[in-house]
Scaffold this motif. Structure first.
Motif, PDB file in Angstrom:
ATOM      1  N   CYS A   1      -5.973   6.439   2.510  1.00  0.00           N
ATOM      2  CA  CYS A   1      -5.499   5.645   3.668  1.00  0.00           C
ATOM      3  C   CYS A   1      -6.232   5.842   4.550  1.00  0.00           C
TER       4      CYS A   1
ATOM      5  N   CYS B   1      -4.588   8.594   7.235  1.00  0.00           N
ATOM      6  CA  CYS B   1      -4.309   9.985   7.207  1.00  0.00           C
ATOM      7  C   CYS B   1      -5.120  10.542   5.843  1.00  0.00           C
TER       8      CYS B   1
ATOM      9  N   CYS C   1      -1.128   3.811   3.847  1.00  0.00           N
ATOM     10  CA  CYS C   1      -0.113   4.359   3.030  1.00  0.00           C
ATOM     11  C   CYS C   1       1.124   4.118   3.482  1.00  0.00           C
TER      12      CYS C   1
ATOM     13  N   CYS D   1       2.321   5.901   6.802  1.00  0.00           N
ATOM     14  CA  CYS D   1       1.714   5.839   8.157  1.00  0.00           C
ATOM     15  C   CYS D   1       2.304   4.363   8.422  1.00  0.00           C
TER      16      CYS D   1
HETATM   17 ZN    ZN Z   1      -1.433   7.242   5.588  1.00  0.00          ZN
END
Ligand code: ZN
Ligand code: SF4
Length: 302
Positions: free
Chosen positions: A281, A284, A293, A296
């Motif tokens: 991602c 993160c 992701c 997020c």
């Molecule tokens: Zn993420």
């Protein structure tokens, strides 16, 4: 006159309608542990140097899971078990289960890591739900917990991650996916393969009915909490659970049949739906199939 165990003639404590067996305390415990050992062997080999992370909520399932994994592996010096508890921030609920989780890990001398949504995401689940009305609490909770659990498991170098899903949970999830027509998602539930960045998951309790997990916890005097999450009523899962339980009463063995059918489908359809490749991602760094992701996305990060 009390009914006798079919294996030893002592007083029975349970009748398994699906197997036709009356079992005493000793043989019931043996039966539960045998099913769990078989499941572990089928899902993966526990090898030298393994660190098994156990998702420990403090409810009966995860308490039984940790107790049994400790019973099986504590004599092996080359395997470590570490418990991980996520505190989502659900007022009046998580504090109690957390206390049970702490009690068991300290009794067993197991390393216990506790992390919260508040620390990680800056908000408790209660705060997230109050802010965002779009999705139900379980959607946030499930995605964020799974992501954080994988992150912590990676941080501690865990090679396996065990969760406490029981037979009832598995049958419900399979049926919910059937009802939603979501075959692809259902196949993705199948026993996981090793993927870069995702700690290998296992569900050692998946062949044990929920009632038997509760009875196992009671007869072994394990410290577990019976309270229900205040958000639990939101889920469609409740309706599916009642439907399957109703079938199980009238047709014992239904839950096992649902799971067996699913396992057969995975064997046949697994090749049709190969596991998607993963990337990091961009916010993160957790593994995901898209650029961003799910966690997020839900948190509105970009
Ligand atoms: Zn993420
Ligand atoms: Fe989270 Fe929903 Fe489970 Fe509550 S019922 S702990 S909100 S997934």
């Amino acid at each position: 006159m009390p009914i006798k165990c079919m294996k030893c003639n002592k007083d029975a404590i349970i009748f398994q309608k699906y197997s036709g067996m009356h079992l005493c305390r000793k043989h019931f415990i043996e039966d539960v542990e045998r099913k769990i050992k078989l499941t572990i062997r089928k899902q993966y080999n526990v090898e030298k140097g393994d660190i098994i992370a156990v998702a420990l909520s403090g409810g009966k399932d995860s308490i039984v899971l940790l107790h049994i994994l400790h019973k099986i592996f504590s004599k092996r010096r080359d395997v470590e078990i570490v418990a991980i508890t996520i505190d989502e921030g659900i007022e009046g609920y998580r504090e109690v289960t957390l206390e049970k989780a702490r009690k068991l890990t300290s009794e067993l001398g197991i390393r216990h890591i506790v992390r919260s949504f508040k620390d990680e995401y800056d908000k408790t689940l209660d705060e997230l739900v109050a802010q965002e009305r779009e999705l139900g609490a379980c959607s946030y909770c499930g995605v964020l917990r799974k992501s954080l659990m994988n992150k912590i498991a990676n941080e501690i170098g865990a090679t396996k991650l065990a969760t406490g899903h029981n037979l009832d949970d598995e049958a419900q999830t399979i049926m919910m996916n059937h009802l939603g027509g979501d075959v692809e998602r259902m196949i993705r539930l199948s026993p996981p393969r090793a993927l870069e960045g995702l700690v290998l998951r296992a569900k050692p309790l998946r062949k044990v009915p929920e009632k038997e997990i509760a009875l196992y916890a009671i007869v072994n005097d394990l410290p577990f909490d019976m309270s229900e999450c205040p958000y639990a009523h939101e889920a469609l899962r409740g309706e599916v659970r009642d439907m399957i339980n109703d079938f199980e009463v009238r047709h014992p063995g239904t839950k096992y049949s649902i799971m067996r059918g699913f396992d057969k489908m995975v064997g046949i359809l697994g090749k049709e739906f190969p596991q998607a490749s993963l990337t990091d991602c961009r916010v993160c760094g957790e593994p995901c199939t898209a650029e961003l992701c799910q966690a997020c996305k839900l948190l509105g990060r970009s």
